[in-house]
Each structure stands twice: as C-alpha cells, then as structure tokens.
Scaffold this active site. Sequence first.
Site, PDB file in Angstrom:
ATOM      1  N   ASP A  89       3.192  -6.704  -1.930  1.00 64.88           N
ATOM      2  CA  ASP A  89       4.290  -6.241  -1.080  1.00 64.88           C
ATOM      3  C   ASP A  89       4.498  -4.757  -1.366  1.00 64.88           C
ATOM      4  OD1 ASP A  89       6.761  -6.147   0.483  1.00 64.88           O
ATOM      5  OD2 ASP A  89       6.813  -8.319   0.273  1.00 64.88           O
ATOM      6  N   HIS A 127       2.066  -2.639   0.144  1.00 69.51           N
ATOM      7  CA  HIS A 127       2.645  -2.229   1.428  1.00 69.51           C
ATOM      8  C   HIS A 127       3.199  -0.818   1.386  1.00 69.51           C
ATOM      9  CE1 HIS A 127       3.295  -6.703   2.793  1.00 69.51           C
ATOM     10  NE2 HIS A 127       2.021  -6.408   2.543  1.00 69.51           N
TER      11      HIS A 127
END
Length: 395
Positions: free
Chosen positions: A219, A242
């Site tokens: 993430d 991310h």
Amino acid sequence: MPLQIDFALLFFSVFFSVYLPAVQGARTFNVREYGAIADGRTDNRKAFVRAWTDACNRNGVSIVYVPRGVYMLGAVEFSGPCKGPIIFSVNGRLKAPMGASSDAENWIAFQYVNNLVMKGGGTLDGQGPSAWSLNDCQTNPNCKQLPTTLKFDFVTNSRIKRIRSVNSKNTHIGFFGCNNVNVSKVSILAPDDSPNTDGIKIGSSTHIRISRSKISTGDDCVAILSGSSRIDISNVHCGPGHGISIGSLGKYQGEKNVDGVSVRKCLFRETENGVRIKTWESPIRVTVSNILFQDILMDRVLNPIIIDQTYCPISSCNQQTASHVQIRDVTYRNIWGTSRSPVAVSMECSKQFPCQNVVMTDVVLAKFGTRGSSKSLCSYVNGRFFGKQHPRPCF
C-alpha cells in the site's frame, strides 16, 4: 519550502545518539531476567510488560533490552508517562501471533511516552500471510480490523531507528497525536500484493521526520492523514507500493487541515503512484497547503505525479458533491525519470474548489518503453511552470 529547525528535537537527537551511551547510572532491564523465553512459541507479554513497568517507574535513563533470539509476543501496550528517558533496544526477532487471534487494534503500542528511543537492529514479524485473507473490509461491513504492527500514540521528543518490520497484518508503523519524532534507517518489507500494509501512517501529528529508510510494501509507503503538519520525508526508497500520499481526506466529519509537508531526495521504483494527493467527493471542508516535492527520481512509476480529488477505491462511493478539500501552494521541483503509463502528470482537481498556486519547475518524465510519449492531463488547476518541462504542463 524550508522547514524550521526544531531545537528541542535537535537537542534530544544529539543527546540520545552521542551522550546517552556514556551516561553514568543508566540501568538495563533485560526481558529474559523477567522470564522471557526465546523459543518462538511462548507468549512473552507478561515479561515484557514487567520489564517496561520497572524501567518506566525509575528515575533516570533506563534501557529495556531484548537480546538476540526469537520471541513470540501477544498484543502489548507500553504506557507512560515515565519518570525518565527510555531506550527500547530490540536486538532479537519479535513474532506476532498467527492469524487474527486478537481484537487489539495494535500489536505493539507505545502511549504517552516522552524521550523514547527505539532501536537495536531487530525485526518485528507481523506474520501477515496468516491473516491477509481475512482483510475483506471493502466488501464485508462486519470485517475484523487487523492490527497495526507498531503504533505510537501521543509520543513526543523521540527517535525510532534501525528497526525492521516485515509482513505486517495491516499498517507497519503508525503515529497519532505525536510531536517531534525522528524516524531513520528503518526497513519495511511486505509483498506488493499484501492488502492495506501501509509502511508509515501519520495522523494528527507534527514535526515528524522520516529519513534514510527503505519501504517496500503493498500500500502507501507513507500516508499523511488529517491534522498532520511539518512532516519532512527525505532519502526514502519507496517500492513496490502505492507511493507517498497525502490523504485520503474529505471522508469523515471533523477532519483537520494538512499543512507543511516536504518530500525530498526520494526514489520511487516500480510503484503504482509517485507523489499523490487524494480526496473524496464530499462536503467536508479541509485544506491541504504548503506542500513541496523536490529532487525526486521516478523509475518506471505508473502514475508519477497525481492529484486525485475524485478518489474512489471501491466500485460505488455514493458521491454527494465535488470535493470540498482546498489544495493550494503545492510545488514540484526537479522531478525526473520514467512513467509506465502515458499520463505522467495527472491533476484532477475539484470543480468547486480548484487547486491554487501549483508550481512546477524542471519536471521531466519520459514514457518508459518504445511506444508513445508521456503527457499530462489537468482539470481545474491554477498554476505556473518554469524551466524544463516534459510533458508540457496542462495548465
């Protein structure tokens, strides 16, 4: 946007790194002397808490020492305030219980502590593969929230360095209500498909510094949330993951402004995003301001520069209105590298509250591969650009 020097943090940094080893009278509290067993199976919560309690209640400098070895450790809270500075020295490997066996929000938590140093080169193993299949909160309203590996609540004037976190069940390291905390030389590792394993998540905190660290996860490498200010991130290697994100914002009532974020001298390698600001379409009004992204290398990043004010990670977001989050005073300076997608710069701002004073200087992002070239897409952006630009700015 230079950040002001915080002399209190500078003092504590010098004190802990230079003078503390020579402090006479510092006492060590070895968890093995409190009954901890390094067999990788026995739950050592009681031994760790007893060592912490004695250290916390002692005047002067105390050291909670975790020797080499593998220690199973159930969910535990180390609470203050304490009577003196504490070094929490992890030299061994701490293992979380398998699966989602606990209702605790955090695996290891420090609360209301001033003058804490956590270091030692040890590893925190969240044993995430045993629980990731249970992370179904986007589709299951009755889901069980998995624990953050290492959480700091209301911790001040402190340092975290040379700690390794692997395979967290959820977020690796979280900060809430913290002030003057320096994070350096940490290593964070989880597979790129591990769900919700943010590297470092910061909320309602100020003067947080993250430097000389490597974050590879599933993430956001770093997520900066509501109420955070004076956040400085430098010399961080992000990827996979991310990217580094401000937000998401605008989803919950009572959110606070984000002000003064600096991301400098960082490398993004094969991440989904590079530097991102994301907000929901809702009537909740907050401001994101005084943001600097500078001296950044993007290596095969899918979305190197992105402002997304229509953020919707699920299939239906029940959009109420255009985002009411005001984004202003954002600077992109000396950013270069390659984009895996044709759109290297995407700025989708709010129709009702357009982005204000966006400045781009020397931003060069080529399309990776042999086909096509990079481009930029914008909506509702007021800005200026200087120096070399590729692709050509769209405002």
